[in-house]
Write a protein that holds these residues in place. Structure first.
Motif, mmCIF file in Angstrom:
data_model
loop_
_atom_site.group_PDB
_atom_site.id
_atom_site.type_symbol
_atom_site.label_atom_id
_atom_site.label_comp_id
_atom_site.label_asym_id
_atom_site.label_seq_id
_atom_site.Cartn_x
_atom_site.Cartn_y
_atom_site.Cartn_z
ATOM 1 N N GLU A 97 -16.655 -15.081 34.885
ATOM 2 C CA GLU A 97 -15.728 -14.050 34.418
ATOM 3 C C GLU A 97 -16.100 -13.620 32.998
ATOM 4 O O GLU A 97 -16.103 -14.428 32.072
ATOM 5 N N PRO A 98 -16.417 -12.349 32.777
ATOM 6 C CA PRO A 98 -16.773 -11.901 31.418
ATOM 7 C C PRO A 98 -15.516 -11.783 30.563
ATOM 8 O O PRO A 98 -14.409 -11.610 31.075
ATOM 9 N N PRO A 99 -15.664 -11.863 29.249
ATOM 10 C CA PRO A 99 -14.493 -11.682 28.373
ATOM 11 C C PRO A 99 -13.982 -10.260 28.477
ATOM 12 O O PRO A 99 -14.761 -9.315 28.660
ATOM 13 N N PRO A 100 -12.683 -10.063 28.381
ATOM 14 C CA PRO A 100 -12.127 -8.706 28.516
ATOM 15 C C PRO A 100 -12.543 -7.803 27.353
ATOM 16 O O PRO A 100 -12.610 -8.237 26.212
ATOM 17 N N GLN A 101 -12.839 -6.554 27.683
ATOM 18 C CA GLN A 101 -13.183 -5.552 26.683
ATOM 19 C C GLN A 101 -11.971 -4.641 26.493
ATOM 20 O O GLN A 101 -11.791 -3.649 27.215
ATOM 21 N N LEU A 102 -11.140 -4.965 25.518
ATOM 22 C CA LEU A 102 -9.871 -4.251 25.350
ATOM 23 C C LEU A 102 -10.003 -2.987 24.510
ATOM 24 O O LEU A 102 -9.309 -2.004 24.739
ATOM 25 N N GLY A 103 -10.882 -2.988 23.527
ATOM 26 C CA GLY A 103 -11.006 -1.832 22.654
ATOM 27 C C GLY A 103 -9.673 -1.520 21.977
ATOM 28 O O GLY A 103 -9.012 -2.405 21.422
ATOM 29 N N ASP A 104 -9.282 -0.245 22.043
ATOM 30 C CA ASP A 104 -7.994 0.140 21.456
ATOM 31 C C ASP A 104 -6.918 0.292 22.531
ATOM 32 O O ASP A 104 -5.977 1.074 22.391
#
Length: 504
Positions: free
Chosen positions: A392-399
């Motif tokens: 599972e990759p880390p979440p890419q939340l951005g803004d």
């Protein structure tokens, strides 16, 4: 408190809880076991559709079945009419067994060998105690159709026989037989393990219990029967846990309160009052892990649970209970917490797990359903969960959280504007819309007022217009338009002379 006096107070308070809980535990245990006449483990009755009586089957074939060999129903009843009757009962019995497996995860199909009979004690209290007619030896049984048309079935005793544990409980609890239940269980289990003959197992088990019962000047007998039916004692482990964990239960505020201990009720009340109020719109998106829509009442329930409160959520079907549970599981899992989810029926569990699967969170679930639980499946669930976690990759939340907060602010502002009272009538747009929607269609009008006119139509002005209109109608003003007034057809004109007395 560390001083002796304080310690005494704490101990006394716990003792009070223990006494209350101990009395209630006995009631709870009896309710779980159902000592009444409907319990087939204590008061057996032949059923037309769900009792498969094997007592009259071929002796040598029946012996093979009791010894654990897979046996055809046709071999037990070679006579055509007897076989057809047995197939009808086996078909009905299997369907009921499958219903219990699928809905409640309970294995209720049992092969019973021998019925122990005992009259009730001479003095049985206010509520009469029915005579005992209880299966003595029980074995789990596999009942399967051999053909698609269910024209024949196979039976196989799946486990070693055991003495009916509910019978032992009822003898000491309801029938006045005083004995060490655990010691008798160990003794009977050891004895059954050393005997191979099913008939000898039955005889020795009966004799052991008869010796104990007859010491109390009671007469007991054995009915030699072999039958397959619905027998469930899955709740007995709960009874054993209750009776052996009284002090542990008494320390728990919820259980103590449920038992009627005042101290438990007071502790729960104090805890409820200590939970701070929560406004859903003030929770930062970075601290919220809802996976499905939730209204404010559902969010309040989730917040209470996350704050450590003990809660009960009630509601009719379709009001979002399963959705709230799925949200709560996700919230707790995101915080590194473990969740045990239990339900009386399998369908209730699946309603929640399906909601987790809809958002690709089914990997959170370790399914302990008895019908699906085995070593291979357990190992596969663990392997799948570990592999998924490692990939599972880390979440890419951005803004994303910032955008969510802005969207919520816009939605909240819209709601606030919609319900904001406005001059000159002190009504909100929502109030005006609700009033208009409640009007019948025939009240609609093509008259429209613009801004300046609307601003002059204050509450006082509207009242004056209503009064003027009422006066106009009261003086038959509407008759002029209908044409039944003597003035309605007059061609009135204004001359220079009349204008002095009748202004145009």
């Amino acid at each position: 408190m560390t001083h002796a006096g304080g310690q005494h107070v704490v101990t006394a308070a716990l003792d009070d809880r223990v006494d209350v809980v101990r009395r209630r535990v006995e009631q709870w245990a009896d309710e779980l076991i159902e000592l009444g006449p409907r319990n087939t483990l204590l008061h057996y009755k032949d059923r037309k559709t769900t009792t498969l009586d094997l007592t009259g089957a071929r002796p040598e074939t029946l012996a093979n079945l009791l010894a654990g060999r897979k046996t055809r129903l046709e071999a037990l009843f070679p006579d055509g009419d007897e076989h057809r009757s047995a197939c009808t009962r086996a078909r009905n019995l299997r369907r009921r067994i499958l219903v219990f497996e699928e809905e409640q995860g309970m294995d209720v199909g049992r092969l019973a060998h021998g019925l122990l009979q005992l009259e009730p004690p001479p003095r049985s209290g206010v509520t009469p105690v029915p005579p005992l007619r209880a299966p003595l030896l029980l074995q789990a049984v596999q009942l399967n159709a051999r053909t698609a048309s269910e024209s024949d079935f196979t039976l196989e005793a799946a486990d070693e026989p055991e003495v009916n544990p509910v019978l032992l409980y009822a003898l000491s609890r309801q029938y006045g037989i005083d004995f060490d239940e655990d010691a008798i269980k160990e003794r009977l289990s050891a004895m059954l393990a050393t005997l191979e003959s099913p008939q000898e197992q039955l005889r020795q088990a009966y004799q052991t219990l008869a010796d104990v019962i007859e010491q109390h000047d009671r007469t007991v007998s054995l009915e030699d029967r072999v039958l397959v039916g619905l027998f469930s004692f899955e709740k007995l482990p709960m009874v054993n846990d209750l009776r052996t964990s009284i002090e542990l239960l008494a320390r728990h505020d919820v259980i103590a309160a449920a038992a009627g201990a005042q101290a438990g009720e007071e502790a729960l009340q104090a805890q409820a009052e200590s939970i701070p109020p929560m406004h859903p719109d003030r929770i930062p998106p970075s601290e919220e892990y809802l996976i499905h829509d939730a209204d404010s009442s559902q969010q309040q329930a989730i917040h209470a649970a996350l704050s450590g409160a003990h809660i009960v959520i009630e509601g009719p079907p379709g009001t979002g209970k399963s959705q709230t549970i799925a949200n709560l599981i996700a919230e707790l899992a995101a915080r590194g917490r473990r969740v045990l989810f239990v339900a009386e029926k399998r369908a209730a569990i699946e309603a929640v797990t399906e909601r987790l699967e809809q958002v690709d969170l089914h990997g959170l679930v370790f399914d302990l359903h008895q019908r699906k639980l085995n070593r291979k499946r357990t190992a596969q669930q663990l392997a799948d969960a570990l592999q998924r976690a490692s990939q599972e990759p880390p979440p890419q939340l951005g803004d994303l959280h910032k955008q969510l907060a802005q969207a919520r602010e816009r939605a909240s502002a819209h709601t606030a504007e919609l319900h904001q009272p406005r001059p000159p009538w002190n009504l909100s747009a929502y109030d005006a819309q609700s009033t208009l929607l409640n009007q019948p269609c025939e009240n609609s009008s093509g008259v429209r007022f613009r801004d300046a006119t609307l601003r002059r139509l204050s509450g006082d002005a509207r009242g004056q217009v209503r009064r003027d209109l009422g006066d106009f109608i009261a003086m038959d003003g509407l008759r002029i338009r209908r044409g039944d007034s003597p003035w309605s057809r007059v061609a009135a004109g204004v001359s220079r002379r009349s204008s002095r007395s009748w202004p145009a």
